[in-house]
Design a protein around this motif. Structure first.
Motif, PDB file in Angstrom:
ATOM      1  N   UNK A  81       9.705   3.014  22.763  1.00 53.88           N
ATOM      2  CA  UNK A  81       9.580   2.657  21.350  1.00 53.88           C
ATOM      3  C   UNK A  81      10.457   3.590  20.530  1.00 53.88           C
ATOM      4  N   UNK A  82      10.897   3.122  19.369  1.00 51.28           N
ATOM      5  CA  UNK A  82      11.735   3.934  18.487  1.00 51.28           C
ATOM      6  C   UNK A  82      11.541   3.470  17.049  1.00 51.28           C
ATOM      7  N   UNK A  83      11.498   4.434  16.120  1.00 49.88           N
ATOM      8  CA  UNK A  83      11.329   4.150  14.697  1.00 49.88           C
ATOM      9  C   UNK A  83      12.298   5.018  13.905  1.00 49.88           C
ATOM     10  N   UNK A  84      12.938   4.423  12.914  1.00 55.71           N
ATOM     11  CA  UNK A  84      13.822   5.165  12.005  1.00 55.71           C
ATOM     12  C   UNK A  84      13.459   4.765  10.578  1.00 55.71           C
ATOM     13  N   UNK A  85      13.274   5.752   9.714  1.00 55.88           N
ATOM     14  CA  UNK A  85      12.962   5.509   8.307  1.00 55.88           C
ATOM     15  C   UNK A  85      13.960   6.248   7.433  1.00 55.88           C
ATOM     16  N   UNK A  86      14.470   5.552   6.431  1.00 58.92           N
ATOM     17  CA  UNK A  86      15.378   6.155   5.462  1.00 58.92           C
ATOM     18  C   UNK A  86      14.790   5.960   4.068  1.00 58.92           C
ATOM     19  N   UNK A  87      14.587   7.065   3.351  1.00 57.91           N
ATOM     20  CA  UNK A  87      14.002   7.035   2.008  1.00 57.91           C
ATOM     21  C   UNK A  87      14.997   7.644   1.026  1.00 57.91           C
ATOM     22  N   UNK A  88      15.891   6.837   0.471  1.00 59.33           N
ATOM     23  CA  UNK A  88      16.899   7.384  -0.447  1.00 59.33           C
ATOM     24  C   UNK A  88      16.312   7.875  -1.764  1.00 59.33           C
ATOM     25  N   UNK A  89      15.140   7.319  -2.150  1.00 61.11           N
ATOM     26  CA  UNK A  89      14.482   7.743  -3.376  1.00 61.11           C
ATOM     27  C   UNK A  89      13.003   7.436  -3.246  1.00 61.11           C
ATOM     28  N   UNK A  90      12.226   7.877  -4.225  1.00 60.78           N
ATOM     29  CA  UNK A  90      10.802   7.629  -4.180  1.00 60.78           C
ATOM     30  C   UNK A  90      10.476   6.144  -4.263  1.00 60.78           C
TER      31      UNK A  90
ATOM     32  N   UNK B 236       0.729   7.259  30.937  1.00 55.84           N
ATOM     33  CA  UNK B 236       1.058   8.519  30.272  1.00 55.84           C
ATOM     34  C   UNK B 236       2.099   8.215  29.203  1.00 55.84           C
ATOM     35  N   UNK B 237       2.022   8.933  28.071  1.00 52.59           N
ATOM     36  CA  UNK B 237       2.970   8.679  26.996  1.00 52.59           C
ATOM     37  C   UNK B 237       3.416   9.996  26.376  1.00 52.59           C
ATOM     38  N   UNK B 238       4.550   9.928  25.698  1.00 50.25           N
ATOM     39  CA  UNK B 238       5.045  11.052  24.912  1.00 50.25           C
ATOM     40  C   UNK B 238       5.841  10.491  23.743  1.00 50.25           C
ATOM     41  N   UNK B 239       5.637  11.075  22.561  1.00 53.50           N
ATOM     42  CA  UNK B 239       6.426  10.699  21.387  1.00 53.50           C
ATOM     43  C   UNK B 239       6.938  11.968  20.716  1.00 53.50           C
ATOM     44  N   UNK B 240       8.110  11.853  20.118  1.00 51.17           N
ATOM     45  CA  UNK B 240       8.720  12.986  19.429  1.00 51.17           C
ATOM     46  C   UNK B 240       9.225  12.500  18.073  1.00 51.17           C
ATOM     47  N   UNK B 241       8.807  13.181  17.010  1.00 51.73           N
ATOM     48  CA  UNK B 241       9.219  12.774  15.678  1.00 51.73           C
ATOM     49  C   UNK B 241       9.834  13.924  14.912  1.00 51.73           C
ATOM     50  N   UNK B 242      10.803  13.596  14.063  1.00 53.25           N
ATOM     51  CA  UNK B 242      11.469  14.625  13.261  1.00 53.25           C
ATOM     52  C   UNK B 242      11.859  14.041  11.906  1.00 53.25           C
ATOM     53  N   UNK B 243      11.710  14.861  10.870  1.00 59.46           N
ATOM     54  CA  UNK B 243      12.150  14.507   9.525  1.00 59.46           C
ATOM     55  C   UNK B 243      13.348  15.363   9.166  1.00 59.46           C
ATOM     56  N   UNK B 244      14.336  14.741   8.553  1.00 63.92           N
ATOM     57  CA  UNK B 244      15.532  15.462   8.128  1.00 63.92           C
ATOM     58  C   UNK B 244      15.943  14.936   6.767  1.00 63.92           C
ATOM     59  N   UNK B 245      15.603  15.693   5.730  1.00 61.88           N
ATOM     60  CA  UNK B 245      15.875  15.301   4.356  1.00 61.88           C
ATOM     61  C   UNK B 245      15.338  13.901   4.096  1.00 61.88           C
ATOM     62  N   UNK B 246      16.194  12.915   3.890  1.00 62.26           N
ATOM     63  CA  UNK B 246      15.731  11.568   3.556  1.00 62.26           C
ATOM     64  C   UNK B 246      15.512  10.695   4.796  1.00 62.26           C
ATOM     65  N   UNK B 247      15.745  11.261   5.962  1.00 66.61           N
ATOM     66  CA  UNK B 247      15.629  10.503   7.201  1.00 66.61           C
ATOM     67  C   UNK B 247      14.408  10.978   7.999  1.00 66.61           C
ATOM     68  N   UNK B 248      13.801  10.047   8.741  1.00 63.07           N
ATOM     69  CA  UNK B 248      12.735  10.384   9.681  1.00 63.07           C
ATOM     70  C   UNK B 248      12.859   9.453  10.882  1.00 63.07           C
ATOM     71  N   UNK B 249      12.640  10.000  12.055  1.00 68.45           N
ATOM     72  CA  UNK B 249      12.697   9.153  13.244  1.00 68.45           C
ATOM     73  C   UNK B 249      11.610   9.561  14.220  1.00 68.45           C
TER      74      UNK B 249
END
Length: 813
Positions: free
Chosen positions: A525-534, A481-494
């Motif tokens: 598992x865990x993922x973090x993305x930071x997009x300061x610009x395009x 069984x699995x569960x994942x939770x994702x959220x975007x916040x301005x330039x951040x996503x996790x």
């Protein structure tokens, strides 16, 4: 196609009068250029639609061959402009036409490829692209890669961080063969080496390199997952693609494929057929200075395969979709081989082994899928059941000449295998920035291998007896069984997630004691993305993985044998666990992009090779597997694509990795002709291996229809437990020409033009030895493909289970 779109645009222009203000004299104009974000190339025939803020169409236009557009007669006031094209995420912006702002330049508009929408239409670009997603690299296979070779196996070496052993067909990712290969997100019972040679390259749409998968995925594979995504055409009406190809050096290799699709109303019927007939020559030698002996090998492999897939999608309504397909994979083949053993100081010891075998198998897959779309877009429940059977028969004859004390014999091996996988997945986009996914999975696997032989073997007392029959049963049931939770916040996503699994393993044979292994594991598992610009994106990820022993690693039945080497499995193997961390940076350039990354793996209970001296004949060795202490691996990767000039673009990658390997090996203190068991010395060997690979794929556009390509590859030296592998390089060149208004492609490829591909090594364990193996690599490939059928498009398709991209509109308006 262009005329059709222009006609629609003219009709829109006529209707625009109904939405304009007749009392207003102010009319505006917009202009701009649309380009592909990844390729940095203009996109022709893109639809530009101007609407009122309430959604009513005012007017529109289409980009020209250079991606430029101009739309006039836009009424005063605020309007919405939507720019969209099949397979790309639409771009929308708001404009305000006034007396002081009549000519509005939207400038350079970059459309990004939409993975979900591209699943719905078969469009093959000239050039392949590489994109760094949240948890994977996505290689969209263009005509350049399709013409690099006839099968999936031929194009794998062109991909970043992927290597294929051209002799054995074994595939590795980041220098490690503990990788799972999937087709459309599903495992197959067909051996990977055989599967890759049976999938036509023209049937491949994308290849996903998932090096750090999330908790949603099966956690098997230390180095990750390679997912091969096949084309699925859902154009309205009857459509298809046919291809043929011939490869030749010493022996001819023929391949062909046919993909067909019929879509009308609520029903989509599809079918694929791939055929491969080949013969391959292999040869090599191993020299042992200790007894001044040399083994000379010559092998001829031959095979014929047919891969057939038929299926149906039924769209009951906008909320309910049913799908069913079946794959039938038939293979017949065999090998003829000669091994000469020459003792240069005592020719009386010379011997030969003549080997020939016949092998056939049938793999059948049956897949059912039901998807229920709930009220909100992207909110759905999906049920999938996949049943896979595999059966094979092998007969191998061994004949001996010269000083060999072994009588001729024949081995018979029958294999039956079943795999049932049931998934229930739930996706809930709670808001535009929050997404929840959860699911259940059951994977039930069982195999039976029966072995009997007309030969003789030595027992524990050194007595020669008839080889006993072996019946090996292996069963593994996994519930998760699995569960994942994702959220975007301005330039951040996790995204964070966890997968819980309970595993039951049972191995039983009539020749060794039974083995059971039941365990529970949690895989976070865990993922973090930071997009300061395009143009800039940073990613950091972590996952826990497992490598369960493969069937070949636990099977006690002899896998293969030469007069001096035998390979057997170990039923007592335990799983190997890996904690993996990686970080990536992607930079978008004006004419391309570049991605750099680092990774680190902490490995528990490492599975690796063990080399033992055969107690019944001290001149022979036995290869098997065992568990060892914890170890680690790390590496760096750099890949990118760039277009220096309009006529030249390239993809290039460099990867370097380091891993400490541990294994058990035995050596003889007495290397003469009369050693005894007392001369055997066993040691645990630790080898630190730093290896690197460099590859570059170039496309040169001579005209709109003619393109040349060149691919170069260099592999640095590798160190293993048994030997050091010398560096290797090769260069391929090719050309392709578009025919019949782009519906056809004729291609020619000349591979390994300098004839430098080989496997050369120098080893000290268990004996000092040097050797080299060669195969048919200096080949010429000629291929022809043709697309047929209508062009009308229906933007509706079954979603792949492992597709985590949000669906966007792919239609015209």
């Amino acid at each position: 196609m262009k005329q059709f779109i222009l006609l629609i645009t003219l009709l829109i222009g006529v209707n625009s009068y109904a939405f304009s203000d007749p009392n207003s004299d102010v009319k505006g104009k917009i202009s701009g250029t649309v380009i592909d974000k990844s390729l940095q190339q203009p996109i022709p025939y893109v639809t530009v639609v101007v609407k009122t803020l309430s959604g009513e169409i005012i007017t529109g236009g289409v980009t020209d061959d250079n991606g430029n557009f101009t739309v006039e007669e836009i009424p005063e006031g605020k309007s919405s402009v939507t720019i969209q094209f099949i397979g790309y995420t639409p771009y929308t912006t708001e404009i305000n036409v006034s007396r002081g702002n009549r000519n509005i330049d939207l400038g350079r508009i970059e459309l990004e490829e939409n993975a979900a929408a591209l699943d719905e239409v078969t469009v093959v670009a000239e050039r392949s692209t590489i994109q760094q997603k949240l948890d994977r690299k996505v290689i969209t296979v263009g005509k350049d890669l399709q013409t690099a070779g006839p099968t999936a196996s031929d194009i794998m070496n062109n991909l970043p961080s992927v290597s294929v052993d051209q002799q054995t067909g074994a595939i590795s990712l980041r220098g490690n063969q503990n990788v799972r290969v999937m087709v459309d997100g599903k495992l197959s019972n067909v051996p990977v080496e055989q599967l890759l040679k049976q999938i036509p390259s023209t049937s491949i749409k994308q290849i996903e390199l998932i090096t750090n998968p999330s908790a949603k995925y099966n956690p098997e594979g230390m180095s990750g997952i390679i997912n091969i995504v096949l084309h699925k055409n859902v154009n309205v009406g009857f459509n298809g693609n046919a291809s043929v190809g011939l490869t030749y050096e010493e022996q001819a290799k023929f391949n062909s494929s046919l993909d067909m699709n019929y879509r009308n109303g609520k029903i989509n019927l599809f079918g694929n057929w791939g055929h491969n007939t080949s013969k391959n020559e292999n040869f090599g030698h191993i020299f042992r200075p200790g007894d001044n002996s040399e083994q000379l090998f010559e092998f001829l492999d031959k095979g014929q395969s047919n891969l057939v897939k038929v299926g149906i999608d039924f769209y009951l309504n906008d909320s309910n979709t049913f799908s069913f397909f079946t794959n039938q994979n038939v293979f017949e083949g065999g090998t003829v081989g000669l091994t000469d053993i020459l003792y240069y100081e005592n020719s009386a010891l010379n011997q030969k082994q003549l080997f020939d075998n016949e092998y056939d198998n049938l793999s059948s897959q049956y897949n059912f899928n039901y998807k229920l779309d709930l009220d909100e877009e992207g909110h759905n429940i999906e049920l999938e059941a996949d049943f896979n059977t595999f059966s094979s028969d092998e007969m191998a004859n061994f004949r001996f000449q010269g000083a060999s004390a072994i009588d001729d014999y024949t081995d018979f091996v029958d294999t039956e295998r079943e795999r049932l996988t049931v998934n229930l997945d739930y996706v809930n986009p709670i808001s535009e920035t929050v997404k929840l996914e959860a699911g259940l999975e059951a994977r039930l696997f069982e195999t039976n291998i029966m072995y009997n032989s007309t030969g003789q073997s030595f027992n524990s007392n050194g007595e020669l007896i008839p080889t006993p029959d072996t019946d090996f049963d292996y069963k593994r049931d996994i519930y998760s069984a699995y569960v994942t939770f994702g959220k975007k916040y301005e330039k951040w996503a996790f995204q964070v997630g966890a997968r819980a699994e309970t595993v039951e393993v049972q191995a039983d044979t009539n020749t060794v004691s039974a083995f059971t292994n039941d365990y529970f594991q949690l895989y976070p598992s865990a993922f973090v993305t930071y997009t300061p610009s395009e143009k800039n994106q940073f990613q950091v990820s972590y996952s826990r993985r497992v490598d369960r022993p493969g069937l070949g690693q636990v099977n006690p039945i002899r896998e293969w044998s030469t007069p001096l080497i035998s390979s057997l499995g170990n039923t007592q193997l335990q799983p190997q666990f890996t904690n993996s961390v990686e970080a990536n940076y992607t930079r978008s350039l004006e004419r391309g992009s570049i991605t750099g990354g680092v990774f680190y793996r902490a490995i528990e209970d490492e599975i690796n090779r063990a080399v033992f001296i055969d107690r019944t004949d001290l001149n022979k060795v036995i290869l098997t597997h065992d568990n060892f202490d914890n170890t680690s691996a790390y590496g760096i990767e750099i890949s990118g694509n760039y277009r220096p000039f309009n006529w030249w673009n390239f993809n290039a990658s460099f990867d370097l990795y380091n891993q400490t390997q541990k294994g058990i090996t035995e050596t003889l203190n007495n290397s003469g002709n009369n050693p005894t068991i007392g001369d055997i010395v066993q040691e645990t060997v630790e080898v630190e291996n730093t290896a690197w690979n460099l590859r570059m794929f170039n496309n040169f556009s001579v005209s709109e229809n003619l393109t040349f390509s060149a691919f170069g590859f260099y592999r640095g030296m590798n160190r293993g437990l048994q030997f050091e592998v010398e560096p290797m390089y090769f260069v391929n060149i090719g050309a392709r020409y578009n025919l019949w208004d782009g519906r056809g492609t004729f291609s020619v490829n000349y591979n390994d033009i300098f004839d430098t591909m080989r496997f050369a090594f120098d080893g000290q364990r268990p004996y000092p030895q040097t050797g080299e193996f060669n195969w048919e690599s200096n080949t010429v490939y000629v291929g022809l493909s043709y697309r047929f059928g209508g062009e009308k498009y229906r933007a509706k398709s079954r979603k792949r289970r492992d597709d985590r991209e949000k669906d966007d509109s792919g239609g015209i308006f």
